[in-house]
Design a protein around this motif. Structure first.
Motif, PDB file in Angstrom:
ATOM      1  N   THR A 297       0.840  -1.207   0.000  1.00 27.75           N
ATOM      2  CA  THR A 297       0.000   0.000   0.000  1.00 27.75           C
ATOM      3  C   THR A 297       0.871   1.252   0.000  1.00 27.75           C
ATOM      4  OG1 THR A 297      -1.803  -1.110   1.166  1.00 27.75           O
ATOM      5  CG2 THR A 297      -1.750   1.287   1.293  1.00 27.75           C
ATOM      6  N   SER A 340      -5.128   8.714   1.992  1.00 26.43           N
ATOM      7  CA  SER A 340      -6.198   7.716   1.995  1.00 26.43           C
ATOM      8  C   SER A 340      -7.015   7.797   0.709  1.00 26.43           C
ATOM      9  CB  SER A 340      -7.103   7.937   3.214  1.00 26.43           C
ATOM     10  OG  SER A 340      -8.231   7.103   3.155  1.00 26.43           O
ATOM     11  N   MET A 341      -7.303   9.015   0.250  1.00 29.09           N
ATOM     12  CA  MET A 341      -8.046   9.194  -1.006  1.00 29.09           C
ATOM     13  C   MET A 341      -7.282   8.584  -2.169  1.00 29.09           C
ATOM     14  SD  MET A 341      -9.466  13.070  -1.021  1.00 29.09           S
ATOM     15  CE  MET A 341     -10.210  13.824   0.396  1.00 29.09           C
ATOM     16  N   TYR A 343      -5.093   6.168  -2.109  1.00 25.33           N
ATOM     17  CA  TYR A 343      -5.109   4.704  -2.089  1.00 25.33           C
ATOM     18  C   TYR A 343      -6.478   4.157  -2.493  1.00 25.33           C
ATOM     19  CZ  TYR A 343      -4.750  -0.149  -1.020  1.00 25.33           C
ATOM     20  OH  TYR A 343      -4.780  -1.511  -1.149  1.00 25.33           O
ATOM     21  N   GLN A 344      -7.562   4.827  -2.110  1.00 23.11           N
ATOM     22  CA  GLN A 344      -8.891   4.376  -2.512  1.00 23.11           C
ATOM     23  C   GLN A 344      -9.022   4.353  -4.031  1.00 23.11           C
ATOM     24  OE1 GLN A 344     -11.921   6.672  -0.517  1.00 23.11           O
ATOM     25  NE2 GLN A 344     -11.174   6.105   1.508  1.00 23.11           N
ATOM     26  N   GLU A 347      -6.811   1.465  -5.295  1.00 21.31           N
ATOM     27  CA  GLU A 347      -7.482   0.194  -4.994  1.00 21.31           C
ATOM     28  C   GLU A 347      -8.633  -0.036  -5.963  1.00 21.31           C
ATOM     29  OE1 GLU A 347     -10.304  -0.707  -1.490  1.00 21.31           O
ATOM     30  OE2 GLU A 347      -8.307  -1.232  -0.726  1.00 21.31           O
ATOM     31  N   GLY A 348      -9.422   1.012  -6.200  1.00 19.55           N
ATOM     32  CA  GLY A 348     -10.538   0.898  -7.134  1.00 19.55           C
ATOM     33  C   GLY A 348     -10.068   0.512  -8.526  1.00 19.55           C
ATOM     34  N   GLU A 407     -15.190  -6.007   3.444  1.00 23.67           N
ATOM     35  CA  GLU A 407     -13.884  -5.335   3.454  1.00 23.67           C
ATOM     36  C   GLU A 407     -12.770  -6.338   3.775  1.00 23.67           C
ATOM     37  OE1 GLU A 407     -14.536  -2.216   6.267  1.00 23.67           O
ATOM     38  OE2 GLU A 407     -15.460  -0.874   4.790  1.00 23.67           O
ATOM     39  N   SER A 411      -9.829  -7.282   1.140  1.00 21.23           N
ATOM     40  CA  SER A 411      -8.441  -7.139   1.575  1.00 21.23           C
ATOM     41  C   SER A 411      -7.660  -8.424   1.291  1.00 21.23           C
ATOM     42  CB  SER A 411      -8.399  -6.804   3.070  1.00 21.23           C
ATOM     43  OG  SER A 411      -7.089  -6.597   3.513  1.00 21.23           O
TER      44      SER A 411
END
Length: 440
Positions: A297, A340-341, A343-344, A347-348, A407, A411
């Protein structure tokens, strides 16, 4: 109705929605007609109120409500049809001069658009996946711990190096008054140990909390202070000894093995250590995987470069939460949550690219496995599938639980993706060394 979009740049756009009278008039007239049928206005029979009076009393409110519904519905459909990947929510541009007596209306919305980027899991430098093992020293310590735990308690007249000392930690100012049992190996430094050696029941020993334990978090356990108080606590406490015991170590015999693992499962010290090693390393594998997940991450966030519509997002954050923020507060919040934004979004992108999905069957199977593990901890190892299905159904009827389990599963799917696609190297490390390196 007409909807147009102006792209300001790659990350920002303005959508304009023009609403004409024919878009809303029929709906407004129908609602007002229904109001007329049920309106209770003094001086008029029910259903015979003049339409002009109904429009005067309710017309503006109905118009505003219907136009807003029409606006939100049209905007939502437009974003879906145009396949616009927006961040946050559309922000309406202020219109202080909006005339609700007009027939046609125009509204503008600012959009923050998700950036275009690619994710590369193949880092130039390999990311370490730690294989945490239980070494001989740890296994010997675990066997010793088991022998103490199941050994016979013997009362002593004075404290020796291996004593279990029961007593009360106290400090009136900090309202500390906790009865506990402790061993000398918990204390940091030889000076504290020397204060206890030879002490008897009834003796009161004065101690400084700063640097008292090898781990400051033990202050929470033995003094019952809060987590915040435990860090940096520097006061004097007394420890009044109420009981001194030692333990005769339990014999490593078949009776103990059966008590620990069930009849005949373990029959020797060698098998005992193998069992401890196997069980320990299953737990260690979870810690190694979590470290890998964190490291990948971190790598992805640091090495996947793209811009965000920062100004838009800060403006959106001012009104998005439960309490409104001013511009300065929104800027601070954005800076705290930007990572955090990012990584979101990454991830998406990975979920979409590799088609990672969590199905209902996945959730049900995961819930059943979780239930089996929990029931086994209480000695229930023969639950029927029907019983597990029933408990799983109850769990999956809770939206919060479904979200939590989804979640967890996603993960796990991402972790498996990283293991197969990322540039990894495996390093074997003992548990003690792993803890020293990453958590000390």
């Amino acid at each position: 109705m007409n909807i147009t979009r102006e792209n300001i740049d790659a990350l920002n756009a303005v959508v304009k929605v023009d609403i004409a009278k024919e878009d809303y008039s029929d709906k407004v007239e129908k609602i007002l007609s229904d109001y007329r049928k049920s309106a209770n206005i003094p001086g008029f029979r029910k259903g015979h109120v003049p339409m002009t009076m109904v429009k005067k009393q309710y017309g503006k409110a109905v118009l505003v409500d219907e136009v807003n519904k029409l606006l939100q519905d049209a905007l939502g459909k437009y974003l879906t049809e145009e396949k616009l990947d927006v961040l946050g929510n559309p922000l309406p541009k202020p219109q202080d001069d909006l005339d609700w007596d007009a027939d046609a209306f125009s509204f503008e919305f600012e959009l923050g658009l998700a950036p275009e980027f690619e994710v590369d899991l193949k880092s130039k430098k390999a990311i370490t996946h730690y294989n945490i093992v239980a070494d001989d020293k740890m296994l010997d310590n675990q066997v010793e711990h088991i022998r103490k735990q199941y050994g016979k308690i013997v009362s002593e007249t004075e404290v020796s190096k291996d004593s279990e000392i029961t007593g009360v930690f106290a400090n009136e100012e900090k309202a500390i008054n906790n009865s506990t049992t402790i061993t000398l190996d918990k204390f940091k430094g030889k000076a504290t140990e020397k204060k206890f050696i030879g002490a008897k029941v009834g003796d009161v020993i004065t101690l400084k909390t700063k640097g008292l334990f090898k781990d400051d978090h033990d202050l929470m356990t033995f003094l019952k202070v809060s987590h915040d108080d435990a860090h940096g606590l520097d006061v004097e406490v007394t420890f009044t000894i109420t009981e001194i015991n030692s333990r005769e170590l339990a014999d490593l015999d078949q009776e103990l093995f059966d008590k620990l693992f069930g009849k005949g499962i373990v029959t020797s010290v060698t098998e005992l250590k193998e069992k401890i090693k196997e069980d320990s390393e299953k737990q260690f594998a979870q810690q190694g995987d979590q470290k890998l997940l964190n490291d990948v991450t971190e790598y992805l966030v640091d090495n996947t470069k793209f811009d965000l519509p920062a100004e838009f997002l800060q403006k959106w954050m001012q009104t998005a939460g439960e309490t409104e923020m001013d511009a300065e507060q929104a800027k601070e919040e954005y800076e705290k949550s930007e990572k955090s934004m990012r990584y979101q979004l990454i991830e998406g992108k990975l979920i979409e690219k590799h088609n990672l999905q969590v199905s209902f069957d996945d959730l049900k199977d995961h819930a059943k496995e979780m239930i089996k593990v929990q029931m086994a901890q209480f000695g229930q190892t023969n639950s029927s599938d029907e019983e597990l299905e029933g408990i799983a159904a109850r769990i999956l009827s809770n939206k919060d639980e479904v979200k939590r389990l989804s979640e967890q599963l996603m993960s796990t799917k991402l972790l498996n993706l990283y293991k197969s696609e990322a540039n990894l190297k495996t390093k074997e490390i003992t548990y003690d060394d792993f803890v020293k390196e990453f958590y000390s």
